[in-house]
Structure formats: structure tokens, C-alpha cells
Design a protein around this motif. Structure first.
Motif, mmCIF file in Angstrom:
data_model
loop_
_atom_site.group_PDB
_atom_site.id
_atom_site.type_symbol
_atom_site.label_atom_id
_atom_site.label_comp_id
_atom_site.label_asym_id
_atom_site.label_seq_id
_atom_site.Cartn_x
_atom_site.Cartn_y
_atom_site.Cartn_z
ATOM 1 N N SER A 108 0.828 -1.208 0.000
ATOM 2 C CA SER A 108 0.000 0.000 0.000
ATOM 3 C C SER A 108 0.861 1.257 0.000
ATOM 4 N N ASP A 109 1.960 1.210 0.753
ATOM 5 C CA ASP A 109 2.846 2.377 0.848
ATOM 6 C C ASP A 109 3.762 2.534 -0.373
ATOM 7 N N HIS A 110 3.972 1.431 -1.088
ATOM 8 C CA HIS A 110 4.884 1.449 -2.240
ATOM 9 C C HIS A 110 4.187 0.810 -3.453
ATOM 10 N N PRO A 111 3.228 1.515 -4.058
ATOM 11 C CA PRO A 111 2.451 0.948 -5.179
ATOM 12 C C PRO A 111 3.301 0.568 -6.384
ATOM 13 N N ASP A 112 4.494 1.139 -6.514
ATOM 14 C CA ASP A 112 5.358 0.818 -7.652
ATOM 15 C C ASP A 112 5.881 -0.616 -7.597
ATOM 16 N N VAL A 113 5.775 -1.247 -6.427
ATOM 17 C CA VAL A 113 6.255 -2.632 -6.284
ATOM 18 C C VAL A 113 5.585 -3.543 -7.312
ATOM 19 N N LYS A 114 4.295 -3.346 -7.530
ATOM 20 C CA LYS A 114 3.562 -4.224 -8.437
ATOM 21 C C LYS A 114 3.901 -3.978 -9.907
ATOM 22 N N LYS A 115 4.728 -2.977 -10.163
ATOM 23 C CA LYS A 115 5.176 -2.718 -11.530
ATOM 24 C C LYS A 115 6.515 -3.390 -11.828
ATOM 25 N N TYR A 243 -0.774 -17.820 -5.692
ATOM 26 C CA TYR A 243 0.365 -17.560 -6.570
ATOM 27 C C TYR A 243 0.456 -16.085 -6.954
ATOM 28 N N SER A 244 -0.686 -15.413 -7.031
ATOM 29 C CA SER A 244 -0.667 -13.972 -7.272
ATOM 30 C C SER A 244 -0.037 -13.251 -6.086
ATOM 31 N N TYR A 245 -0.360 -13.728 -4.890
ATOM 32 C CA TYR A 245 0.219 -13.158 -3.672
ATOM 33 C C TYR A 245 1.718 -13.425 -3.633
ATOM 34 N N TYR A 246 2.105 -14.645 -3.987
ATOM 35 C CA TYR A 246 3.527 -15.004 -3.980
ATOM 36 C C TYR A 246 4.313 -14.139 -4.972
ATOM 37 N N LYS A 247 3.675 -13.809 -6.084
ATOM 38 C CA LYS A 247 4.321 -12.931 -7.069
ATOM 39 C C LYS A 247 4.675 -11.598 -6.428
ATOM 40 N N THR A 248 3.771 -11.059 -5.599
ATOM 41 C CA THR A 248 4.051 -9.768 -4.969
ATOM 42 C C THR A 248 5.202 -9.878 -3.966
ATOM 43 N N GLN A 251 8.230 -9.632 -6.010
ATOM 44 C CA GLN A 251 8.395 -8.247 -6.443
ATOM 45 C C GLN A 251 8.963 -7.377 -5.318
ATOM 46 N N VAL A 252 8.517 -7.622 -4.093
ATOM 47 C CA VAL A 252 9.052 -6.882 -2.951
ATOM 48 C C VAL A 252 10.542 -7.186 -2.772
ATOM 49 N N LEU A 253 10.920 -8.457 -2.925
ATOM 50 C CA LEU A 253 12.322 -8.844 -2.771
ATOM 51 C C LEU A 253 13.199 -8.162 -3.826
ATOM 52 N N SER A 254 12.692 -8.063 -5.050
ATOM 53 C CA SER A 254 13.451 -7.394 -6.111
ATOM 54 C C SER A 254 13.487 -5.884 -5.899
ATOM 55 N N TYR A 255 12.352 -5.324 -5.517
ATOM 56 C CA TYR A 255 12.220 -3.877 -5.346
ATOM 57 C C TYR A 255 13.189 -3.343 -4.299
ATOM 58 N N GLN A 256 13.340 -4.066 -3.208
ATOM 59 C CA GLN A 256 14.137 -3.548 -2.092
ATOM 60 C C GLN A 256 15.641 -3.584 -2.343
ATOM 61 N N ILE A 257 16.071 -4.301 -3.372
ATOM 62 C CA ILE A 257 17.508 -4.328 -3.697
ATOM 63 C C ILE A 257 17.795 -3.629 -5.027
ATOM 64 N N GLY A 258 16.797 -2.851 -5.484
ATOM 65 C CA GLY A 258 17.034 -2.028 -6.666
ATOM 66 C C GLY A 258 16.708 -2.661 -7.992
ATOM 67 N N GLU A 259 16.199 -3.907 -8.000
ATOM 68 C CA GLU A 259 15.843 -4.559 -9.267
ATOM 69 C C GLU A 259 14.413 -4.150 -9.618
ATOM 70 N N ARG A 260 14.271 -2.975 -10.197
ATOM 71 C CA ARG A 260 12.931 -2.425 -10.408
ATOM 72 C C ARG A 260 12.526 -2.302 -11.864
#
Length: 264
Positions: A108-115, A243-248, A251-260
Motif C-alpha cells: 500500500s505504501d509502495h504501489p510501484d512494487v507491483k510494476k 500464486y498472485s500473492y507469492y508474485k508480490t 516483487q518486494v524482494l526485487s524492489y528492495q535491492i534495486g531490481e525495479r
């Protein structure tokens, strides 16, 4: 006492701790203060998580229905937890719901994660004891792919904002990593070798999607046996949302280390 001493995968130390905890459990002190409902009633464990995090948005209720199918099954209700088993089950459930609440809040705080783009996953499937873990670990050695680590799946949500500086984010990652390392070491120090004998576990080792999917599906270790005996109920659950939840989570794991922007 007989139950503990005949448990072949438990050490004498584990048996001794279990016996020593008997009076504590009988008096409902410490970790036993809330009694059996904490591990038998999903709503009680959810209340614990909301109180601990001061968050209330679980991102839906489908997971509650899924867990209730197994938690309220006659087979699960007959399950007897050792004194240490009760504590482990309580921690396992509590960690899952706390993780879920923090995850939904982070999205919710970081909507770009789902991108964040992700490659199509590779699924490794097979019967138990046929080498699936070996294949998974072998594939994870490829630097071109992303294989989540145990500590990442157990504590995926950063404790700092996505805009925090690199050093602050690194300290946060190390803090979460160390927490999971200590948690697993504590379990091992208590003499519980059962899981280690069938599946190598390490806080810094690649781990399977089971840990991430367990936020949605009743596939925690404590429900394996009851799930097996109620396989029709388990298979009746629509896992699409899981599986949709697992995808997020990925995405969070990638987002937090700069893989965006680049899929891995």
C-alpha cells in the motif's frame, strides 16, 4: 514422558525441555497463557498479529477460509502438540500473520512494487525424496536467475521505507537476516533434528515457494499430516490467489535491492 522418549527424531535435550515445560503449560504461564485457542482457532492467532503490529488489513479473507478447512478438520483437532511443539506452532502461525500484515502495508505504501517485472518462473515438481531440492539448489547457482533465500521468504518486508538510503536498507536486511538465523539456531539448539533429516534448512540457503505460499494456503509444517488426510479439501482450494500473492512477495524482494526495471 513416553511420548517424548519414543520420538526417534528428538534428542534427549529436546525430551528434557519438553518434560520441564509440562508444569508451565499446565499452569498456563508464559507462552501458554492464551491456551489451546492460539494454535487451534485461526481468529485468535489473527488477533495476536493485529495487536503486535497495530495493523488490520490482511488483504482479503480467502486465506482464512482455506486455513479453516484444515484447522477445523477432525484429524487436526485430534493432533496433540508437545510442549515445545505448541510454542513452535504458535510462533509459526504468528510469524505468518505478522508477515502478511506488514506485506500488505508495504504494498500500500509502495504501489510501484507491483510494476516490478518478473520472468516466468520455473517449476520443479516431483515426489518426495526424488531430488527436487537438489535440482532447485542447482538451478539457483545460475547468476542470471533469482532464487529467494530462506531468510528473505520468512522476513521479506523491509522495516525501512523504499526511499531510504542504501546503507540504511542494508542494515535493515542484515537485521532481518540475523533474526531468522537466530530463530533457526534456537530451534536446532533445542535438539529438534526431524526436519533437517529430510530437508536441508539454512537461513542463507535458497528455499522453495512453500514458505511464501503458506501466507495463503494451509501448508505450514504443522498441517502437513492433516492436509494429506484431507487432500480432497486441500485440492478444492483455488490456488490462483496464492500464486498472485507469492508474485508480490518476489516483487518486494526485487524492489528492495534495486531490481525495479529488469526482470530476473
Amino acid at each position: 514422558l513416553k511420548l517424548y522418549l519414543t520420538a526417534g527424531n528428538k534428542s534427549l535435550k529436546n525430551c528434557a525441555i519438553n518434560v520441564a515445560l509440562g508444569p508451565v503449560r499446565a499452569m498456563k504461564w508464559g507462552p501458554y497463557s492464551r491456551g489451546e485457542p492460539m494454535i487451534r482457532d485461526i481468529h485468535q492467532s489473527l488477533k495476536y498479529a493485529t495487536k503486535k503490529t497495530k495493523l488490520t488489513d490482511f488483504g482479503g479473507t480467502e486465506f482464512i477460509d482455506a486455513y479453516s478447512l484444515i484447522m477445523t478438520s477432525p484429524e487436526q483437532l485430534k493432533e496433540k502438540y508437545t510442549n515445545l511443539g505448541y510454542i513452535t506452532a504458535k510462533i509459526e502461525l504468528g510469524m505468518g500473520w505478522v508477515r502478511r500484515l506488514k506485506h500488505i502495508k508495504y504494498l500500500s505504501d509502495h504501489p510501484d512494487v507491483k510494476k516490478v517485472p518478473l520472468r516466468e518462473p520455473v517449476f520443479v515438481m516431483g515426489l518426495p525424496r526424488t531430488g527436487t531440492t537438489f535440482i532447485h539448489r542447482l538451478l539457483s547457482l545460475d547468476p542470471a536467475v533469482r532464487a529467494p533465500i530462506t531468510w528473505e521468504l520468512l522476513a521479506p518486508v523491509p522495516g525501512v521505507p523504499g526511499a531510504a538510503d542504501t546503507s540504511e536498507q542494508e542494515r535493515d536486511r542484515n537485521k532481518r537476516k540475523e533474526y531468522i538465523r537466530k530463530l533457526l539456531e534456537t530451534r536446532k539448539s533445542m535438539g529438534d533434528y526431524a526436519l533437517q533429516k529430510i530437508h536441508e534448512v539454512g537461513y542463507d540457503l535458497p528455499e522453495e515457494c512453500l514458505l511464501g505460499l503458506s501466507d495463503e494456503l494451509p501448508i505450514l509444517l504443522q498441517y502437513f499430516y492433516s492436509g494429506y488426510l484431507n487432500i480432497d479439501k486441500l485440492l478444492s482450494i483455488d490456488a490462483t490467489g496464492a500464486y498472485s500473492y507469492y508474485k508480490t512477495i518476489l516483487q518486494v524482494l526485487s524492489y528492495q535491492i534495486g531490481e525495479r526495471t529488469e526482470a530476473r
